[in-house]
Design a protein around this motif. Structure first.
Motif, short mmCIF file in Angstrom:
data_model
loop_
_atom_site.label_atom_id
_atom_site.label_comp_id
_atom_site.label_asym_id
_atom_site.label_seq_id
_atom_site.Cartn_x
_atom_site.Cartn_y
_atom_site.Cartn_z
N LEU A 205 0.85 -1.20 0.00
CA LEU A 205 0.00 0.00 0.00
C LEU A 205 0.88 1.24 0.00
O LEU A 205 1.76 1.38 0.85
CB LEU A 205 -0.89 0.02 1.24
N LYS A 206 0.60 2.14 -0.93
CA LYS A 206 1.33 3.41 -0.94
C LYS A 206 0.76 4.37 0.09
O LYS A 206 1.49 5.23 0.62
CB LYS A 206 1.28 4.05 -2.33
N ALA A 207 -0.54 4.26 0.37
CA ALA A 207 -1.19 5.06 1.41
C ALA A 207 -2.20 4.16 2.11
O ALA A 207 -2.97 3.45 1.45
CB ALA A 207 -1.88 6.28 0.80
N THR A 208 -2.22 4.20 3.43
CA THR A 208 -3.05 3.29 4.21
C THR A 208 -4.26 4.02 4.80
O THR A 208 -4.14 5.14 5.31
CB THR A 208 -2.23 2.67 5.35
N ILE A 209 -5.42 3.37 4.76
CA ILE A 209 -6.60 3.82 5.50
C ILE A 209 -6.72 3.03 6.79
O ILE A 209 -6.90 3.59 7.88
CB ILE A 209 -7.88 3.67 4.65
N PHE A 210 -6.60 1.68 6.69
CA PHE A 210 -6.63 0.83 7.88
C PHE A 210 -5.71 -0.37 7.66
O PHE A 210 -5.75 -1.02 6.62
CB PHE A 210 -8.05 0.31 8.17
N ASP A 211 -4.83 -0.61 8.67
CA ASP A 211 -4.14 -1.90 8.75
C ASP A 211 -4.45 -2.48 10.13
O ASP A 211 -5.43 -3.18 10.31
CB ASP A 211 -2.66 -1.82 8.42
N ASP A 212 -3.69 -2.12 11.16
CA ASP A 212 -4.08 -2.51 12.52
C ASP A 212 -4.86 -1.41 13.22
O ASP A 212 -5.41 -1.61 14.32
CB ASP A 212 -2.83 -2.83 13.35
N TYR A 227 -19.78 -2.83 14.27
CA TYR A 227 -18.41 -3.21 13.92
C TYR A 227 -17.51 -3.18 15.15
O TYR A 227 -17.78 -2.48 16.14
CB TYR A 227 -17.84 -2.30 12.83
N ASP A 228 -16.45 -3.96 15.05
CA ASP A 228 -15.41 -4.01 16.08
C ASP A 228 -14.08 -3.85 15.37
O ASP A 228 -13.68 -4.70 14.55
CB ASP A 228 -15.48 -5.34 16.83
N MET A 229 -13.39 -2.78 15.68
CA MET A 229 -12.12 -2.49 15.00
C MET A 229 -10.93 -3.14 15.69
O MET A 229 -9.80 -2.97 15.23
CB MET A 229 -11.91 -0.98 14.92
N ASN A 230 -11.18 -3.89 16.74
CA ASN A 230 -10.07 -4.47 17.49
C ASN A 230 -10.15 -6.00 17.57
O ASN A 230 -9.49 -6.61 18.42
CB ASN A 230 -10.05 -3.90 18.92
N GLN A 231 -10.95 -6.64 16.73
CA GLN A 231 -11.04 -8.10 16.79
C GLN A 231 -9.73 -8.71 16.28
O GLN A 231 -9.10 -8.20 15.36
CB GLN A 231 -12.27 -8.61 16.02
N THR A 232 -9.34 -9.80 16.90
CA THR A 232 -8.05 -10.43 16.61
C THR A 232 -8.17 -11.88 16.14
O THR A 232 -7.16 -12.51 15.86
CB THR A 232 -7.15 -10.40 17.86
N ALA A 233 -9.39 -12.41 16.05
CA ALA A 233 -9.55 -13.83 15.70
C ALA A 233 -9.25 -14.11 14.24
O ALA A 233 -8.63 -15.12 13.90
CB ALA A 233 -10.97 -14.28 16.04
N ILE A 234 -9.70 -13.22 13.35
CA ILE A 234 -9.50 -13.41 11.91
C ILE A 234 -8.86 -12.15 11.36
O ILE A 234 -9.49 -11.09 11.29
CB ILE A 234 -10.83 -13.70 11.20
N VAL A 235 -7.58 -12.24 11.00
CA VAL A 235 -6.86 -11.07 10.48
C VAL A 235 -6.13 -11.46 9.19
O VAL A 235 -5.75 -12.61 9.00
CB VAL A 235 -5.85 -10.51 11.50
N ARG A 236 -5.96 -10.50 8.34
CA ARG A 236 -5.21 -10.73 7.09
C ARG A 236 -3.73 -10.57 7.33
O ARG A 236 -2.91 -11.32 6.80
CB ARG A 236 -5.66 -9.73 6.02
N ARG A 237 -3.38 -9.57 8.14
CA ARG A 237 -1.98 -9.27 8.41
C ARG A 237 -1.91 -8.47 9.70
O ARG A 237 -2.83 -7.74 10.03
CB ARG A 237 -1.39 -8.46 7.24
N GLY A 238 -0.84 -8.59 10.43
CA GLY A 238 -0.71 -7.88 11.70
C GLY A 238 -1.49 -8.58 12.79
O GLY A 238 -1.57 -9.81 12.83
N THR A 239 -2.13 -7.80 13.66
CA THR A 239 -2.82 -8.39 14.82
C THR A 239 -4.32 -8.10 14.86
O THR A 239 -5.05 -8.74 15.62
CB THR A 239 -2.19 -7.88 16.12
N LYS A 240 -4.79 -7.14 14.05
CA LYS A 240 -6.20 -6.75 14.14
C LYS A 240 -6.82 -6.58 12.75
O LYS A 240 -6.13 -6.26 11.78
CB LYS A 240 -6.35 -5.42 14.90
N ALA A 241 -8.14 -6.81 12.70
CA ALA A 241 -8.94 -6.52 11.50
C ALA A 241 -10.30 -6.06 11.98
O ALA A 241 -10.69 -6.30 13.13
CB ALA A 241 -9.05 -7.74 10.60
N ILE A 242 -11.06 -5.41 11.11
CA ILE A 242 -12.39 -4.93 11.46
C ILE A 242 -13.41 -6.01 11.11
O ILE A 242 -13.42 -6.53 10.00
CB ILE A 242 -12.74 -3.65 10.69
#
Length: 344
Positions: A205-212, A227-242
């Motif tokens: 990503l050249k510019a990020t809106i959301f990663d963790d 929505y929950d912006m801090n869920q950690t069960a299913i993530v693409r990368r890092g530790t958190k996904a929405i």
């Protein structure tokens, strides 16, 4: 008085001649060619008179030589051709090359007969490499990523645009590499002895809106969902996904940019990773930008992450963006997970 031979005498002579010829014929047939085989070249089945310098995996070929009629085995650098695919006479053996071989380029041919074997150093080339994707779709320098595809045997180089990456390991269908220092976003190139392939999608990503977390200046303004912006069960990368649970059909995940608006100058499009929850297989999410221009539909995959890349040319080529919306468009009340949102 001159005597004329009887009919029985003629019959006896005919029988003797027949037996003599039959004996000689049997004698000739019993002569067996025990000479060892030789290989002089290889042709394809279209023009059998032209000898080739190389062929590809999986092709039908005609092996030229001598003393080949008793061939019982053909191997290509140790990989056997199927017995049912061998056809031959004294000067040719027609066979199909296996779809996979040991080496990406050099695969000697060996023909074995009852009376010996012969080999020919010959180039049988794997197809050019292909890239089907990478996992994850973005990363920081020194992160390990997996490049998925085929025909990676003998890989000599992987580049992120023009920067060479460290190759950790490789197989026929997967290469693991380290993201080069200083690299942000761009295409991936894989080179083997046969050729070079460019990835269809951009990595990073050249510019990020959301990663963790939300990037500075952006906020989550989703509607008709929880929505929950801090869920950690299913993530693409890092530790958190929405995680977004649509409470009614046609709810939306929306991200809004505080003033000033985001300028698209120097960027090509939007990237997002979405994991489809239960019941989302084949369902649609429609992406749109504010100010409004064109829209584009994404098809969800249930139970797996999918990385989407949408060029601005499919979204009306906006000069600036104040909001980006991913609206559920199948009237479904389910949930999706969102990660790695931004621009490339």
């Amino acid at each position: 008085m001159k005597q004329t031979p009887s009919i029985s005498s003629y019959a006896l002579i005919a029988v003797l001649l027949f037996l003599f010829n039959a004996f000689n014929a049997c004698k000739k047939e019993s002569t067996v060619n025990t000479a060892p085989p030789t290989i002089t070249g290889v042709s394809n089945l279209v023009n059998r008179d032209v000898l080739l310098a190389s062929v590809d995996y999986g092709e039908w070929i005609s092996i030229k030589g001598t003393n080949l009629s008793s061939t019982y085995k053909v191997d290509f650098n140790g990989t056997l051709a199927a017995d049912s695919l061998i056809y031959g006479d004294d000067n040719t053996v027609t066979v199909k090359i296996p779809a996979q071989l040991t080496d990406p380029l050099n695969n000697p041919i060996t023909v074995s007969t009852k009376y010996g074997s012969a080999s020919l150093n010959f180039q049988i080339k794997q197809p050019a490499p292909t890239i089907t994707g990478f996992d994850p779709g973005a990363g920081l320098p020194n992160d390990e990523i997996s490049i998925k595809g085929n025909y990676f045997k003998g890989v000599t180089e992987v580049k992120f645009e023009t920067t060479a990456a460290t190759i950790v390991s490789s197989t026929q269908t997967e290469i693991k590499v380290k993201v080069p220092a200083g690299f942000v976003s761009g295409y991936i190139f894989v080179t083997t002895p046969v050729g070079t392939v460019k990835s269809a999608k951009v990595f990073g990503l050249k510019a990020t809106i959301f990663d963790d977390a939300m990037a500075s200046g952006w906020s989550n303004t989703s509607y008709s969902n929880t929505y929950d912006m801090n869920q950690t069960a299913i993530v693409r990368r890092g530790t958190k996904a929405i995680v977004n649970k649509f409470t009614v059909g046609f709810g939306a995940v929306r991200f809004t940019k505080a003033a000033p608006a985001f300028s698209t100058s120097g960027y090509t499009g939007v990237k997002i990773s979405i994991y489809g929850g239960a019941g989302t297989a084949g369902k649609k999410v429609r992406i749109s930008l504010t100010p409004a221009a064109s829209t584009f539909e994404l098809i969800l995959t249930e139970g797996a992450w999918t990385d989407y890349q949408v060029p601005f040319t499919n979204l009306g080529n906006p000069a600036t963006i104040t909001a980006i919306t991913f609206q559920e468009f199948s009237g479904l009340t389910s949930q999706i997970y969102v990660d790695d949102v931004g621009f490339y």
